[in-house]
Write an enzyme that holds these catalytic residues in place. Sequence first.
Site, mmCIF file in Angstrom:
data_model
loop_
_atom_site.group_PDB
_atom_site.id
_atom_site.type_symbol
_atom_site.label_atom_id
_atom_site.label_comp_id
_atom_site.label_asym_id
_atom_site.label_seq_id
_atom_site.Cartn_x
_atom_site.Cartn_y
_atom_site.Cartn_z
ATOM 1 N N LYS A 1 0.795 -1.265 0.098
ATOM 2 C CA LYS A 1 0.043 -0.128 0.098
ATOM 3 C C LYS A 1 0.946 1.383 0.158
ATOM 4 O O LYS A 1 0.563 2.101 -0.774
ATOM 5 C CB LYS A 1 -0.938 0.050 1.235
ATOM 6 C CG LYS A 1 -1.922 -1.083 1.368
ATOM 7 C CD LYS A 1 -2.779 -0.865 2.591
ATOM 8 C CE LYS A 1 -2.064 -1.275 3.822
ATOM 9 N NZ LYS A 1 -1.710 -2.517 4.325
ATOM 10 N N ARG B 1 -9.337 0.685 8.390
ATOM 11 C CA ARG B 1 -9.162 -0.578 9.059
ATOM 12 C C ARG B 1 -10.169 -1.312 9.651
ATOM 13 O O ARG B 1 -10.026 -2.266 9.921
ATOM 14 C CB ARG B 1 -7.822 -0.379 9.637
ATOM 15 C CG ARG B 1 -6.730 -1.031 9.532
ATOM 16 C CD ARG B 1 -5.684 -0.746 10.182
ATOM 17 N NE ARG B 1 -4.511 -1.399 10.192
ATOM 18 C CZ ARG B 1 -3.235 -0.981 9.478
ATOM 19 N NH1 ARG B 1 -3.471 -0.022 8.935
ATOM 20 N NH2 ARG B 1 -2.165 -1.682 9.675
ATOM 21 N N ARG C 1 10.954 -2.329 11.848
ATOM 22 C CA ARG C 1 10.013 -1.872 12.730
ATOM 23 C C ARG C 1 10.067 -2.778 13.997
ATOM 24 O O ARG C 1 9.803 -4.001 13.786
ATOM 25 C CB ARG C 1 8.697 -1.873 11.850
ATOM 26 C CG ARG C 1 8.771 -0.521 11.151
ATOM 27 C CD ARG C 1 7.545 -0.482 10.199
ATOM 28 N NE ARG C 1 6.348 -1.136 10.506
ATOM 29 C CZ ARG C 1 5.172 -0.985 9.973
ATOM 30 N NH1 ARG C 1 5.044 -0.616 8.616
ATOM 31 N NH2 ARG C 1 4.128 -1.515 10.456
ATOM 32 N N ARG D 1 -0.512 -9.328 13.374
ATOM 33 C CA ARG D 1 -1.112 -8.303 12.420
ATOM 34 C C ARG D 1 -1.776 -9.111 11.357
ATOM 35 O O ARG D 1 -2.842 -8.477 10.951
ATOM 36 C CB ARG D 1 0.021 -7.429 11.963
ATOM 37 C CG ARG D 1 0.514 -6.509 12.835
ATOM 38 C CD ARG D 1 1.869 -5.902 12.337
ATOM 39 N NE ARG D 1 2.069 -5.206 11.321
ATOM 40 C CZ ARG D 1 3.224 -4.911 10.252
ATOM 41 N NH1 ARG D 1 4.115 -5.524 10.865
ATOM 42 N NH2 ARG D 1 3.165 -4.734 9.199
HETATM 43 P P1 ADP Z 1 0.868 -2.418 8.021
HETATM 44 O O1 ADP Z 1 2.177 -2.666 7.356
HETATM 45 O O2 ADP Z 1 0.779 -3.297 8.858
HETATM 46 O O3 ADP Z 1 0.001 -2.044 7.040
HETATM 47 P P2 ADP Z 1 0.832 0.593 9.020
HETATM 48 O O4 ADP Z 1 2.248 1.254 8.979
HETATM 49 O O5 ADP Z 1 -0.463 0.925 8.270
HETATM 50 O O6 ADP Z 1 1.431 -1.296 8.893
HETATM 51 O O7 ADP Z 1 0.253 0.301 10.722
HETATM 52 C C1 ADP Z 1 1.054 -0.122 11.614
HETATM 53 C C2 ADP Z 1 0.413 -0.077 12.948
HETATM 54 O O8 ADP Z 1 -0.289 1.246 13.096
HETATM 55 C C3 ADP Z 1 -0.831 -1.007 12.777
HETATM 56 O O9 ADP Z 1 -0.354 -2.430 13.284
HETATM 57 C C4 ADP Z 1 -1.823 -0.683 14.112
HETATM 58 O O10 ADP Z 1 -1.337 -0.673 15.389
HETATM 59 C C5 ADP Z 1 -1.588 0.914 14.071
HETATM 60 N N1 ADP Z 1 -2.592 1.463 12.810
HETATM 61 C C6 ADP Z 1 -2.168 2.124 11.672
HETATM 62 N N2 ADP Z 1 -3.417 2.490 11.043
HETATM 63 C C7 ADP Z 1 -4.606 2.268 11.786
HETATM 64 C C8 ADP Z 1 -5.889 2.120 11.920
HETATM 65 N N3 ADP Z 1 -6.339 2.931 10.691
HETATM 66 N N4 ADP Z 1 -6.691 1.664 12.735
HETATM 67 C C9 ADP Z 1 -6.095 1.381 13.952
HETATM 68 N N5 ADP Z 1 -4.594 0.985 14.302
HETATM 69 C C10 ADP Z 1 -3.887 1.606 12.898
#
Ligand code: ADP
Length: 212
Positions: A13, A88, A160, A171
């Site tokens: 993404k 999400r 990370r 996740r």
């Molecule tokens: P990924 O690689 O899992 O898509 P992100 O960078 O989008 O990772 O998100 C990392 C973390 O930030 C998630 O695992 C969650 O803890 C938190 N997070 C990000 N966006 C959201 C959201 N829209 N709702 C709830 N938690 C979120």
Amino acid sequence: MKLILLGAPGAGKGTVAKLLTKLDGSVQISTGDILRGAVAAGTELGKQAQAAMAAGDLVSDDLIMGIMGDRLKEDDCKAGYLLDGFPRTIPQAEALKVLLENMGEKLDFAVNISVPTEVILDRLTTRRTCEGCGEIYNVKSNPTKVEGVCDKCGGAVTQRADETEEAISNRLNVYNDQTAPLIGFYENEGMLLTVDATSSDAVIDAIKAKLG
Ligand code: ADP
Ligand code: ZN
């Protein structure tokens, strides 16, 4: 363009969003990047989000809607935006719908970037992220020129905190339980584009074709 990018962690993404910003000046809005920035800066928001993030759990819908309610009203959003990692959950998608209706705005569509689980697992364990600018690298397929140093900004490139095996598996479970239902949600809204994606170029081409 105003798009939602859906897909499992590691589906690409962020990479796709960054490529799309170069097409028409739309901004990438990554809730993950916003939250990681808050954690790094030690703000109140960061303190509230830190534990859930490290475990690979979601932070609360209220916290996210608070962030996004403000973010979508900023000036740079007038050029369009790519929502990366938001919404999400179904409650976030419902709340976004109301928020946009109130602002008199309409999204183009939601893109579901579909990638096989084996590919996702391999990518997440080998992924590295710049702490400075958020640039994404991969130790196998896209390493930095100098180990641990960002090619773009010279920042530290690290794994990370939520990319341990345990947090990754959590996740993926969280994605299947709470986020995958959004595919049906946007299908019902008549605004879903699903792309089977092995390369980010294929995703970009499919999006361009649908935008016309
Ligand atoms: P990924 O690689 O899992 O898509 P992100 O960078 O989008 O990772 O998100 C990392 C973390 O930030 C998630 O695992 C969650 O803890 C938190 N997070 C990000 N966006 C959201 C959201 N829209 N709702 C709830 N938690 C979120
Ligand atoms: Zn960098």
